[in-house]
Design an enzyme around this catalytic site. Structure first.
Site, PDB file in Angstrom:
ATOM      1  N   GLU A 299       4.715   0.909  11.399  1.00 36.18           N
ATOM      2  CA  GLU A 299       4.531   2.007  11.533  1.00 36.18           C
ATOM      3  C   GLU A 299       3.405   3.621  11.570  1.00 36.18           C
ATOM      4  O   GLU A 299       1.841   2.631  10.859  1.00 36.18           O
ATOM      5  CB  GLU A 299       4.827   2.523   9.707  1.00 36.18           C
ATOM      6  CG  GLU A 299       4.566   4.506   9.172  1.00 36.18           C
ATOM      7  CD  GLU A 299       5.964   4.530   8.154  1.00 36.18           C
ATOM      8  OE1 GLU A 299       6.074   3.549   7.595  1.00 36.18           O
ATOM      9  OE2 GLU A 299       5.441   6.063   7.346  1.00 36.18           O
TER      10      GLU A 299
ATOM     11  N   LYS B 144       7.547   3.090  -1.839  1.00 37.21           N
ATOM     12  CA  LYS B 144       8.039   2.983  -0.379  1.00 37.21           C
ATOM     13  C   LYS B 144       6.710   3.206   0.154  1.00 37.21           C
ATOM     14  O   LYS B 144       6.233   2.518   0.755  1.00 37.21           O
ATOM     15  CB  LYS B 144       9.274   3.625  -0.120  1.00 37.21           C
ATOM     16  CG  LYS B 144       9.292   3.354   1.606  1.00 37.21           C
ATOM     17  CD  LYS B 144       8.846   4.199   2.580  1.00 37.21           C
ATOM     18  CE  LYS B 144       8.728   3.618   3.876  1.00 37.21           C
ATOM     19  NZ  LYS B 144       7.971   4.063   5.361  1.00 37.21           N
TER      20      LYS B 144
ATOM     21  N   ASP C 298       5.247 -13.367   1.371  1.00 35.45           N
ATOM     22  CA  ASP C 298       6.343 -13.768   1.666  1.00 35.45           C
ATOM     23  C   ASP C 298       6.719 -11.535   1.000  1.00 35.45           C
ATOM     24  O   ASP C 298       6.624 -12.103   0.085  1.00 35.45           O
ATOM     25  CB  ASP C 298       7.145 -14.586   0.554  1.00 35.45           C
ATOM     26  CG  ASP C 298       8.255 -14.418   0.552  1.00 35.45           C
ATOM     27  OD1 ASP C 298       9.402 -13.252   1.207  1.00 35.45           O
ATOM     28  OD2 ASP C 298       9.785 -15.120   0.481  1.00 35.45           O
TER      29      ASP C 298
ATOM     30  N   HIS D  46       1.241  12.825  10.475  1.00 38.08           N
ATOM     31  CA  HIS D  46       2.588  11.634  10.415  1.00 38.08           C
ATOM     32  C   HIS D  46       2.565  12.172  11.696  1.00 38.08           C
ATOM     33  O   HIS D  46       1.875  11.128  12.896  1.00 38.08           O
ATOM     34  CB  HIS D  46       3.496  12.269   9.885  1.00 38.08           C
ATOM     35  CG  HIS D  46       4.198  10.848   9.963  1.00 38.08           C
ATOM     36  ND1 HIS D  46       4.142   9.563   9.685  1.00 38.08           N
ATOM     37  CD2 HIS D  46       5.655  10.538  10.490  1.00 38.08           C
ATOM     38  CE1 HIS D  46       5.442   8.996   9.452  1.00 38.08           C
ATOM     39  NE2 HIS D  46       6.388   9.221  10.272  1.00 38.08           N
TER      40      HIS D  46
HETATM   41  C1  MEV Z   1       6.405   7.388   4.510  1.00 39.03           C
HETATM   42  O1  MEV Z   1       5.917   6.317   5.137  1.00 39.03           O
HETATM   43  C2  MEV Z   1       5.861   7.493   2.926  1.00 39.03           C
HETATM   44  C3  MEV Z   1       5.811   8.560   1.938  1.00 39.03           C
HETATM   45  O2  MEV Z   1       7.030   9.215   2.364  1.00 39.03           O
HETATM   46  C4  MEV Z   1       5.468   8.241   1.071  1.00 39.03           C
HETATM   47  C5  MEV Z   1       5.595   9.421   0.168  1.00 39.03           C
HETATM   48  O3  MEV Z   1       6.302  10.005   0.451  1.00 39.03           O
HETATM   49  O4  MEV Z   1       4.837   9.429  -1.195  1.00 39.03           O
HETATM   50  C6  MEV Z   1       4.933   9.019   3.028  1.00 39.03           C
END
Ligand code: MEV
Length: 438
Positions: free
Chosen positions: A85, A280, A296, A393
Site C-alpha cells: 500500500e 485496519k 505469521d 494517499h
Molecule cells: C487505509 O489503509 C487505512 C485508513 O483507512 C485507516 C483509518 O481510517 O484510520 C486510512
C-alpha cells in the site's frame, strides 16, 4: 478441457508450469516469460524459496521499505516494512519524525503467555475425570520433557495445565488448557508438539486408571492445537506531549487538533463500523513489520481482532486522552512473535530486517511492532481529522497510476511536478497524461 489433475505435486517445476500455462493461459510463451522473470538468478536462493511451500511456480514480490527515525525507549530504530500500500511507509516515517521531536515512543511488555488446548470428549463421571487429571498431571509434564528441555534452557516451557469443563456449552466436552512461555520463539511448533504428546499420554494412561472402569469412561481426543488468541501476550505502546506541542499541521491550532483526534479515537471505541477501519490502519503498520521480520501475520491478525472484541463489541485498539494539558495516545495489543526459528533463520531478507532492528529479542520485537501500529494509527488520524486522507494517499498513489499508463521517466518527472500543486485523482492524472502525449 478438464481442469482437474492428480499427482500435480509430484511433477517437476517446469512440468507444473507447462500444465498451468496450457490449461489457463491464452498467450503461453508470454505467461512463461513473466513467471520466469520473477525467478531468482541465484539457483540456491530460488530453491530456498521453492521449498518454503509446495507447488511453487515463481516468487511473488512485495516491496521492502524502511521507516527511519523511530525513537523507542530512547533507542533509535529504522523499521523495515514489507507492504504494497503506497502511503504506509511514508506515513510511518512522518509519524516517527513527529514523535522523535517530542520524546519518542514508550513501550512495555505486559505479559508473554501463550495458550494451547487439547479438546476432548469424556462421557463418564466428571469427578472421576478430575481425579484422573490430578493423578496424571505430573506424568503429562514428564512426557513432554524431551520436547521442553531445550525450551527450558532458553527460559521457556510449560507454565501450567488446567482441566476445563466445557460441558455446559457442548455435552461431554472438556479441555486441557495449557499455558506456555516460548521465550524468543513464536513457539507454534513447540506448543503443538507438546499438546499432541499431552493428548497421547492423557488418552493412553486413562486405560490404566483404576477409577475408569467402563468403555464410556475413556477419553476421545478431538484435536490438539495452539490458540492464536493471546490476550496474555500483551505489549503497550504510548506517545505523549503537551497539547501545545501538537503544532505540526499548520492548518489547525494544536488544541483543536488534540480535541478532534481524541474525538476520532472515541468514535472508534464505540462504533464498530469505524473501529474496523481504525484498526485496519493500525494493522497496516503491524503486518508490514510482522511480514518483514518473518512472522505469521495471519496469526497476529486473528489474535488482534479477537482481542479488539474481548468486551463483546468490536472496538478500537488504541485510546487517547487530554489530561492537565497533556495529550496521551496509547495502545495495548496482543502480539505472539518470534525472532528465532521459522523463517527468521531461513529468509535472507528476514535476517537483514532483524539485524537492522539490532537483532531484537521477541519482547523487543513486540515493542517495535506495536510502535509501528501506533505510528500508523497516529498518521491516519492526523490526516483524517485535518486535510482528509485522500490528499496524502493519492499523492503516493500517483506513481501507481503513472505506471499503469507506462509513463516514461520524463513524463513521470513532469507529472510529479504538476501534481505538487494540483489535486491527484485518477481522472486528473489520465487527463494530464493524455494532454502531455498530444
Ligand atoms: C487505509 O489503509 C487505512 C485508513 O483507512 C485507516 C483509518 O481510517 O484510520 C486510512
Amino acid at each position: 478441457m478438464s481442469k482437474t489433475i492428480s499427482g500435480f505435486s509430484k511433477l517437476s517445476k517446469s512440468k507444473k508450469i507447462d500444465w498451468i500455462v496450457s490449461t489457463y493461459f491464452a498467450n503461453q510463451e508470454h505467461t512463461k516469460t513473466i513467471l520466469k522473470q520473477y525467478w531468482n538468478s541465484n539457483e540456491q536462493l530460488q530453491q530456498l524459496h521453492d521449498e518454503f511451500i509446495e507447488n511453487t511456480i515463481t516468487n511473488y514480490y512485495l516491496p521492502l521499505g524502511v521507516a527511519p527515525n523511530f525513537l523507542i525507549n530512547d533507542i533509535m530504530y529504522t523499521i523495515p516494512m514489507a507492504i504494497e500500500e503506497s502511503s504506509v511507509v511514508a506515513a510511518a516515517s512522518k509519524a516517527a519524525k513527529f514523535w522523535l521531536e517530542r520524546g519518542g515512543f514508550k513501550t512495555t511488555v505486559i505479559s508473554t503467555t501463550k495458550i494451547g488446548q487439547v479438546h476432548f470428549m469424556f462421557h463418564g463421571e466428571p469427578s472421576h475425570l478430575k481425579a484422573y487429571f490430578k493423578a496424571i498431571k505430573p506424568q503429562l509434564l514428564q512426557a513432554v520433557k524431551p520436547l521442553s528441555k531445550n525450551m527450558e534452557k532458553r527460559g521457556g516451557g510449560i507454565l501450567d495445565i488446567e482441566l476445563r469443563d466445557k460441558t455446559a456449552a457442548i455435552a461431554n466436552y472438556y479441555q486441557l488448557h495449557v499455558s506456555f512461555e516460548t521465550a524468543d520463539a513464536m513457539g507454534a511448533n513447540f506448543i503443538n508438539s507438546c499438546l499432541e504428546q499431552f493428548a497421547k499420554t492423557f488418552k493412553a494412561e486413562a486405560l490404566n486408571f483404576e477409577g475408569f472402569t467402563t468403555k464410556e469412561q475413556q477419553i476421545e481426543i478431538v484435536m490438539s492445537i495452539l490458540s492464536n488468541y493471546v490476550p496474555d501476550c500483551l505489549v503497550r505502546a504510548e506517545v505523549s506531549c503537551k497539547v501545545e506541542e501538537l503544532t505540526e499541521n499548520k492548518s489547525i491550532p494544536a488544541e483543536e487538533f488534540a480535541k478532534k483526534f481524541v474525538q476520532a479515537v472515541n468514535i472508534a471505541e464505540i462504533e464498530p463500523f469505524r473501529a474496523v477501519t481504525h484498526n485496519k490502519g493500525i494493522m497496516n503498520g503491524i503486518d508490514a513489520v510482522v511480514l518483514a521480520t518473518g512472522n505469521d501475520f495471519r496469526a497476529v491478525e486473528a489474535g488482534v481482532h479477537a482481542y479488539a472484541s474481548r468486551n463483546g463489541t468490536y472496538s478500537s485498539l488504541s485510546h487517547a486522552k487530554i489530561e492537565d494539558g497533556i495529550f496521551t495516545f496509547w495502545m495495548e495489543i496482543p502480539l505472539a512473535l518470534g525472532t528465532v526459528g521459522g523463517l527468521t533463520n531461513l529468509h535472507p531478507l528476514v535476517k537483514l530486517s532483524l539485524e537492522m532492528l539490532h537483532k531484537p529479542s521477541a519482547k523487543e520485537l513486540m515493542q517495535i511492532v506495536a510502535v509501528a501500529g501506533l505510528a500508523q494509527n497516529f498518521g491516519a488520524l492526523r490526516s483524517l481529522t485535518t486535510t482528509g486522507i485522500q490528499e496524502g494517499h493519492m499523492k503516493m498513489h500517483l506513481m501507481n497510476i503513472l505506471n499503469q499508463f507506462e509513463a516514461n521517466a520524463e513524463e513521470k518527472a513532469t507529472l510529479i511536478h504538476h501534481f505538487k500543486t494540483h489535486t491527484v485523482s485518477h481522472s486528473a492524472v489520465v487527463e494530464a497524461i493524455e494532454k502531455l502525449r498530444q
